[in-house]
Each structure stands twice: as structure tokens, then as C-alpha cells.
Design an enzyme around this catalytic site. Structure first.
Site, PDB file in Angstrom:
ATOM      1  N   CYS A  90       4.205  -1.131  -4.781  1.00 17.48           N
ATOM      2  CA  CYS A  90       3.997  -0.329  -6.002  1.00 17.48           C
ATOM      3  C   CYS A  90       2.653  -0.546  -6.687  1.00 17.48           C
ATOM      4  O   CYS A  90       1.951   0.432  -6.964  1.00 17.48           O
ATOM      5  CB  CYS A  90       5.122  -0.504  -7.006  1.00 17.48           C
ATOM      6  SG  CYS A  90       6.502  -1.473  -6.493  1.00 17.48           S
ATOM      7  N   ARG A 125       7.804 -11.801   1.493  1.00 17.66           N
ATOM      8  CA  ARG A 125       8.560 -12.363   0.379  1.00 17.66           C
ATOM      9  C   ARG A 125       9.030 -13.749   0.781  1.00 17.66           C
ATOM     10  O   ARG A 125       9.620 -13.906   1.851  1.00 17.66           O
ATOM     11  CB  ARG A 125       9.756 -11.478   0.051  1.00 17.66           C
ATOM     12  CG  ARG A 125       9.307 -10.119  -0.411  1.00 17.66           C
ATOM     13  CD  ARG A 125      10.445  -9.192  -0.675  1.00 17.66           C
ATOM     14  NE  ARG A 125       9.911  -7.890  -1.058  1.00 17.66           N
ATOM     15  CZ  ARG A 125      10.653  -6.825  -1.335  1.00 17.66           C
ATOM     16  NH1 ARG A 125      11.963  -6.915  -1.246  1.00 17.66           N
ATOM     17  NH2 ARG A 125      10.099  -5.695  -1.682  1.00 17.66           N
ATOM     18  N   GLN A 179       9.212  -1.937   4.442  1.00 18.05           N
ATOM     19  CA  GLN A 179      10.036  -0.889   3.840  1.00 18.05           C
ATOM     20  C   GLN A 179       9.540   0.491   4.252  1.00 18.05           C
ATOM     21  O   GLN A 179       8.348   0.691   4.437  1.00 18.05           O
ATOM     22  CB  GLN A 179       9.966  -0.980   2.312  1.00 18.05           C
ATOM     23  CG  GLN A 179      10.638  -2.209   1.740  1.00 18.05           C
ATOM     24  CD  GLN A 179      10.602  -2.197   0.229  1.00 18.05           C
ATOM     25  OE1 GLN A 179       9.618  -1.784  -0.376  1.00 18.05           O
ATOM     26  NE2 GLN A 179      11.663  -2.663  -0.379  1.00 18.05           N
ATOM     27  N   ASP A 206       8.750   2.835   2.432  1.00 15.59           N
ATOM     28  CA  ASP A 206       8.547   2.892   0.992  1.00 15.59           C
ATOM     29  C   ASP A 206       7.818   4.160   0.571  1.00 15.59           C
ATOM     30  O   ASP A 206       7.059   4.743   1.349  1.00 15.59           O
ATOM     31  CB  ASP A 206       7.684   1.674   0.603  1.00 15.59           C
ATOM     32  CG  ASP A 206       7.900   1.252  -0.833  1.00 15.59           C
ATOM     33  OD1 ASP A 206       8.775   1.826  -1.491  1.00 15.59           O
ATOM     34  OD2 ASP A 206       7.175   0.349  -1.279  1.00 15.59           O
ATOM     35  N   HIS A 214       6.302   6.044  -3.425  1.00 16.15           N
ATOM     36  CA  HIS A 214       6.271   6.127  -4.883  1.00 16.15           C
ATOM     37  C   HIS A 214       5.922   7.545  -5.267  1.00 16.15           C
ATOM     38  O   HIS A 214       4.911   8.073  -4.816  1.00 16.15           O
ATOM     39  CB  HIS A 214       5.278   5.113  -5.446  1.00 16.15           C
ATOM     40  CG  HIS A 214       5.732   3.709  -5.213  1.00 16.15           C
ATOM     41  ND1 HIS A 214       5.301   2.955  -4.149  1.00 16.15           N
ATOM     42  CD2 HIS A 214       6.650   2.962  -5.870  1.00 16.15           C
ATOM     43  CE1 HIS A 214       5.925   1.782  -4.178  1.00 16.15           C
ATOM     44  NE2 HIS A 214       6.751   1.757  -5.201  1.00 16.15           N
ATOM     45  N   HIS A 252      10.448   4.825  -7.439  1.00 23.72           N
ATOM     46  CA  HIS A 252      10.298   3.923  -6.287  1.00 23.72           C
ATOM     47  C   HIS A 252      11.471   4.238  -5.376  1.00 23.72           C
ATOM     48  O   HIS A 252      12.609   4.262  -5.843  1.00 23.72           O
ATOM     49  CB  HIS A 252      10.460   2.456  -6.678  1.00 23.72           C
ATOM     50  CG  HIS A 252       9.599   1.980  -7.805  1.00 23.72           C
ATOM     51  ND1 HIS A 252       8.576   1.082  -7.615  1.00 23.72           N
ATOM     52  CD2 HIS A 252       9.615   2.241  -9.132  1.00 23.72           C
ATOM     53  CE1 HIS A 252       8.015   0.804  -8.790  1.00 23.72           C
ATOM     54  NE2 HIS A 252       8.623   1.506  -9.725  1.00 23.72           N
TER      55      HIS A 252
HETATM   56 ZN   LIG Z   1       7.974   0.238  -5.769  1.00 26.92          ZN
END
Ligand SMILES: [Zn+2]
Ligand SMILES: [Zn+2]
Length: 641
Positions: free
Chosen positions: A336, A365, A383, A385, A387, A512
Site C-alpha cells: 500500500c 513479514r 499477494q 494485491d 489498491h 485494499h
Molecule cells: Zn493495502
């Protein structure tokens, strides 16, 4: 008052003398119920049958016929744990008993043994419990003062129980069966007759009160059921889960492995990467169809960014840091902040929104070593992912589109999906009006897409509500996968702005969302869901051709070439055809083509994984394969509008 009334499930009233217990009520109804009752429920409360009922209460009995009811199983297993403790005390003089609660699928009891025991001892202990069951046991309940309880457990030399009495709240109750008395709140069965199946399932170390500064005790796990058939079914399911364990299949199918040299970071083998890349191709294709743009942002940032984004405060323990001379850098645990820096690179116009940035970057992580698990809980996580930067008015449509995308993915894999909306928490930023609006937008999106959902009150993030995406696999196990989360805070902290139609500057909302969750976890779950027999379109090897003899080798190679671009192998090893077929079965290859004198391009001998056989021409076979690849089959649009 000398009498009272309770209300039965059919709304009829039952008159009882004041102070009557659950058992008295059962007696007033009939002898069969007295025999079968295991528990009385008042609303959500499970009450011991020996305890008094109160005037006006609505009561419901659970009986030995409620074999799958969680509360009925709970009382059965709790009682079984007491039998275990009695057996252990008899077999191991000097042992101290600690605690023994029921848990999901069973129970455990913690003991402090004078000499360590091993798995081999479990059989002996189980025999002793079975002897108790054959002999029969009744439970009796007694209420005493804390002082009396302490004196009693001191006399029995049970220091853990003494300590527990010291910290117990309210009245002290004891349950006794056979030669064993336990400090316990209940509820318990009347007697041991309903325990028709009992099994000890394992052994582990556990610290007293879960604190690693305390002594390590021995935890014995077990389970119990109302019937042998239920126990057998449970053990069968356990065995299936073990056989499907992705850590085991991952190695057996040559997909990935793990090394101590980089804990929680899988080494993906070529076959594992085939699956990964097919998922990645699906992600890219669908992102393009659904109006996402692909971006790439750095992996490493000055900690200044993490301070501004709030991660330094809230997530620092999980971040890998890289100290430099006078700076500290951190490897990104999330995409993000990078995406927001990219967005904030220029002042945007409302005409650019919604802007959907997608990136499947490797994230790190620092998960604790004890929590790592195969590829489903890792430190190196990727991910799917994205946004989505949008205006307030666009929120509902964008959430709808995310849910539609998620549903598309889960349906591709026959995963039964479910959706959970988490609403405003106690600690939150933003006004109540703002939360009213954002929660309503998420609800509207869920309902418009026709999705059933549950509400988890108060579990949203401090910056906005979210929808968690869950699924059930073929064994009925639930997994949390992706999440769709609305954020009204971070974009402002990282200077994201756009000029609205009103010519004023505004902070965009950000959604997200990760839908598969992560590639690592998703592949782990698919491996277990399919027991390694992946659907054709992601199978590492899709087709294997087996030439019967040396003379069929060229024709087999030619056939393999004609099956391009599918992933085809020719197995021309010296093994017999039967052995080579079995090898392909073990490797769970979707199609095996045996090619000998009788076969030609007009008549291919096709075996599907799992046994189905067919004879098809090359053309027919190719047509069949095309139907097994989701985006070739009819090329239906994947979007729901
Ligand atoms: Zn995010
Ligand atoms: Zn108990």
C-alpha cells in the site's frame, strides 16, 4: 413460592416444585428423557442437569440423540477428560493433574508426570479408560468453600488444583466419579453410559497456564463420541486430511520444499512454478478485463515512509529492517504505501478515478517461527494485491466489482465461498455519519452481487469497514482467503490528492484488496482441496504419452508435438506399460495416452486420472481439452454487471 413454571420448546409450560433441577424437569416429562438427557440449555447457556431451574426459564434438553450438537459433544468430551485423569492417576502414582478442557474435535488433559511418558503409553491409558467405561461411572456434584477445597487438594497433594482454587471466581464446585474428584464448574454427564467411543489421539508438551516461564507439563489429547461410527468417520477425515497435507504432497509432487536456511520462504520447483504461473496468467488476464493497471514499486524503503503510513507504529515487529550508516530501511510487508507514493507523484484529476493499481510483489513479514506452516503461513508472501483509488460515490461499484472478481476466482476452483462484513470497531477514526455511509456502501455491494454474508460487529479496521472472503474446501474445512478493505485514512497521511469536479482538492478513498490472498497460501490450499490432482489447466504435466514399444517412440513424439501448447511428456522408459501408467497415477497427471500398434491419430487410447477410459481422435481430444481451460470454453465474459 412453592412452585414454578418453565417453558418447553413447544411453548407448553411445565409446573415444577420451586428449586427443581433440570433432572427433575426431565423426570416430570418421562423416564426415557431422564435416561437420555445430557444437558439442559437455557438460551445460549449450557446448564448441568443437577442445577436448579428458575421460574419462567425457557428450557431445552440435549440428549444422547443429539450426536452432532456441539454442546452435547462438549459435555461428553469434558466428562471423558475426567475419566482420562482418573485413569492416569491410577496408572502413574505421584502424577499431578492440572487442567483438562474440551476443545474443538476433542479434549485434552495436562499432567505433571514423575517420569516422562511416550506415545506407547497411550494405549495402556486408553485401555484403563475403557475399563472404567465397562465398569460404569456416575458423576456427582458438590459445592464447597474455597478453604475446604484447598484443604482437600492439599491433602491429595495436587498443587496445581490448589493454585486453581486460589484464582477461581465465585463458588467452588467439585465433580466426583469413581476414585477421582476434580475442581470443575461443569456441566457433566449424569453417568458414562453415553460415551460410546473414546480414543487418545496424541501427546504434546504444554507450559502450565501457557506461560513458558512455568513448568512444562505433558498434554494428552483425546476425543470421544456418542457412537463408534462417528469416531470412525472422524478418524477417516483426519486420515484424509493427513494424506492431503500440502507439505507432504508438495514434496511428493515436486512442487516446492522448505529449508532452515530461510524459514517460511518456500523454494518453488519447476512444477510448482507451472501452477504459480497459470494463476499469475489468470490474474493478469482478469485484471486487464476488469480495468486494472499493473505497476511495480520498490521492495525497500526508508523507514520515514513507514512512519508516515503508520506501519512503523503498528507493524514494526513484523518488518525486516536493513540498517544503513545513518538510515534504517525496511523491506516492505505490504504494497500500500508504495502505491500511494506512486499515486501522490502528481496531483490527480477526478477524471482519472477510479485508478486501480495491481502488483503481485514479494512481501516479507517476520512471522514467529512457531507459527509458520508449509506454504499457508510464510514469511515470503506474494499477494494478488491491488489498491483502488476512488471517490466516495464510486465506493459501492468498486466493492461490487471486487466481490464479483473474487466470486469468479472461487467458482473456477469449486470452492464454496462465504463473505463476512466487519463493521466499525470501538477505536476508530472518522465520524459516525462517515461509518454509516461506508458500511451501507459495502452492504449494498454485497446484496447487489447476491452474496450471502455474515456480520462481524466491531471487527473492522480503525480506518474503515472490510469484507473478509472465506471458503470451504472439499473436506469441508474453512479457510480465510482474501479481504476487501475500505480505507479513508492512509491516503491522506501519504498526501494522495485529486482535484474534483468542484475544482477543489480531495483525498481519495482507497480499497485494499487481495482475492486469492497470496499465491503461496492459495497453492497450498488448492493442493489440499484437490489432494494434488489439480484441474487440467493448472496441472504441471497435463498429458503423458506412453509408447508401448521402442517402435512406437517416434509416433509418440510426433503426437506430443501435435498436442502443443499443452504440457505434454513422453515416458519412454524401460518400465512396463502397467508400471508407467501407475507412475502417472501417482503423479496425478490428468491424461495418459498409451500409444501402440492399435493406436493412431484417429483412435487415441485415453485414460483420465481416476480411471475413466475413452477412445477419441486427435481432433476430438483437442476439442475436449479446450473445454477444460476456463477462458477458452465458450469465452463467456467473466464480469457480472
Ligand atoms: Zn493495502
Ligand atoms: Zn469437569
Amino acid at each position: 413460592m412453592s412452585s414454578m413454571k418453565v417453558v418447553l420448546p413447544d411453548n407448553s409450560e411445565l409446573e415444577l416444585p420451586a428449586g427443581a433441577t433440570g433432572l427433575d424437569a426431565a423426570r416430570a416429562i418421562g423416564p426415557k428423557l431422564v435416561e437420555q438427557a445430557v444437558l439442559v440449555k437455557i438460551g445460549d447457556e449450557s446448564r448441568d442437569l443437577r442445577l436448579p431451574l428458575r421460574d419462567g426459564e425457557h428450557i431445552k434438553f440435549l440428549t444422547t440423540r443429539d450426536t452432532a450438537d456441539p454442546d452435547a459433544l462438549y459435555v461428553l468430551r469434558h466428562s471423558s477428560a475426567h475419566l482420562l485423569a482418573e485413569a492416569v492417576r491410577r496408572l502413574y502414582p505421584g502424577v499431578k493433574v492440572a487442567i483438562g478442557p474440551p476443545i474443538e474435535n476433542g479434549f485434552y488433559y495436562d499432567f505433571d508426570f514423575p517420569e516422562p511418558i511416550t506415545e506407547a503409553d497411550l494405549e495402556r491409558i486408553e485401555e484403563e479408560v475403557k475399563r472404567e467405561l465397562a465398569e460404569g461411572r456416575e458423576w456427582s456434584r458438590e459445592e464447597i468453600s474455597a478453604d475446604d477445597a484447598i484443604a482437600r487438594f492439599e491433602a491429595e497433594d495436587e498443587p496445581y488444583k490448589v493454585e486453581l482454587v486460589g484464582t477461581a471466581q465465585g463458588d467452588i464446585s467439585l465433580y466426583r466419579q469413581g476414585e477421582f474428584t476434580d475442581l470443575c464448574r461443569g456441566p457433566h454427564l449424569q453417568n458414562a453410559k453415553p460415551i460410546k467411543a473414546f480414543k487418545l489421539t496424541g501427546l504434546a508438551g504444554a507450559y502450565w497456564r501457557g506461560d513458558e516461564h512455568n513448568k512444562q507439563l505433558t498434554r494428552i489429547y483425546g476425543t470421544a463420541f456418542y457412537s463408534q461410527a462417528d469416531l470412525d468417520e472422524y478418524l477417516e477425515r483426519l486420515e484424509q486430511a493427513r494424506a492431503r497435507d500440502h507439505r507432504r504432497l508438495g514434496v511428493q509432487l515436486d512442487l516446492f520444499h522448505l529449508e532452515e536456511i530461510s524459514p517460511g520462504s518456500p523454494f518453488w520447483h519447476p512444477k510448482g512454478m507451472v501452477i504459480w504461473n497459470e494463476l499469475e496468467a489468470m490474474r493478469r488476464r482478469e485484471n486487464a478485463v476488469r480495468g486494472y493497471v499493473e505497476v511495480k514499486t520498490p521492495l525497500i524503503y526508508d523507514k520515514v515512509l513507514w512512519e508516515r503510513s503508520g506501519h512503523w507504529e503498528k507493524f514494526r515487529e513484523n518488518m525486516f529492517l536493513i540498517p544503513e550508516d545513518d538510515h534504517t530501511f525496511a523491506i516492505k510487508p505490504m504494497n500500500c504505501p508504495g502505491h500511494m507514493v506512486l499515486f501522490a507523484n502528481q496531483l490527480r484529476s477526478y477524471r482519472e478515478l477510479p485508478l486501480r493499481y495491481a502488483e503481485a510483489a514479494p512481501l516479507h513479514r517476520n512471522e514467529r517461527a512457531g507459527t509458520l506452516h508449509g506454504t499457508t503461513r510464510v514469511r515470503h508472501v506474494t499477494q494478488d494485491d491491488a489498491h483502488i483509488f476512488c471517490t466516495r460515490e464510486q465506493i459501492e461499484d468498486e466493492i461490487f466489482a471486487c466481490l464479483d472478481y473474487a466470486k469468479y476466482i472461487y467458482d473456477l476452483f469449486d470452492l464454496e465461498s462465504s463473505f463476512e462484513l466487519s463493521t466499525r470497531p470501538e477505536n476508530r477514526l472518522g465520524t459516525d455519519e462517515e461509518w454509516d455511509f461506508t458500511e451501507a456502501a459495502l452492504v449494498a455491494a454485497l446484496e447487489r452481487r447476491g452474496l450471502d454474508y455474515t456480520v462481524n460487529e466491531g471487527d473492522g479496521a480503525f480506518y474503515g469497514p472490510k469484507i473478509d472472503l472465506h471458503m470451504r474446501d472439499s473436506l469441508g474445512r474453512a479457510w480465510q482467503m482474501g479481504t476487501v478493505q475500505l480505507d479513508s485514512q492512509q491516503p491522506g497521511r501519504l498526501n494522495c490528492r485529486y482535484v474534483g469536479a468542484d475544482n477543489a482538492e480531495h483525498v481519495p478513498y482507497v480499497i485494499h484488496r487481495a482475492l486469492m490472498g497470496s499465491f503461496e497460501r492459495f497453492i497450498g490450499i488448492l493442493t489440499e482441496h484437490y489432494a494434488g490432482a489439480f484441474p487440467f489447466w493448472i496441472a504441471p504435466v497435463q498429458i503423458r504419452v506412453l509408447p508401448v514399444g521402442e517402435g512406437h517412440r517416434d509416433a509418440a513424439d510426433e503426437l506430443a508435438a501435435k498436442l502443443a501448447p499443452y504440457r505434454v511428456e513422453v515416458d519412454a522408459s524401460d518400465d512396463t506399460v502397467g508400471k508407467r501408467i501407475r507412475n502417472a497415477e501417482v503423479e496425478k497427471i490428468p491424461f495418459v495416452l498409451v500409444y501402440g500398434d492399435k493406436e493412431s491419430e484417429d483412435a487415441l487410447a485415453i485414460r483420465e486420472h481416476g480411471g475413466l477410459k475413452d477412445t477419441l481422435s486427435l481432433q476430438e481430444f483437442r476439442a475436449k481439452l479446450a473445454t477444460l481451460v476456463p477462458w477458452q470454453a465458450g469465452a463467456e465474459p467473466s464480469l457480472t454487471s
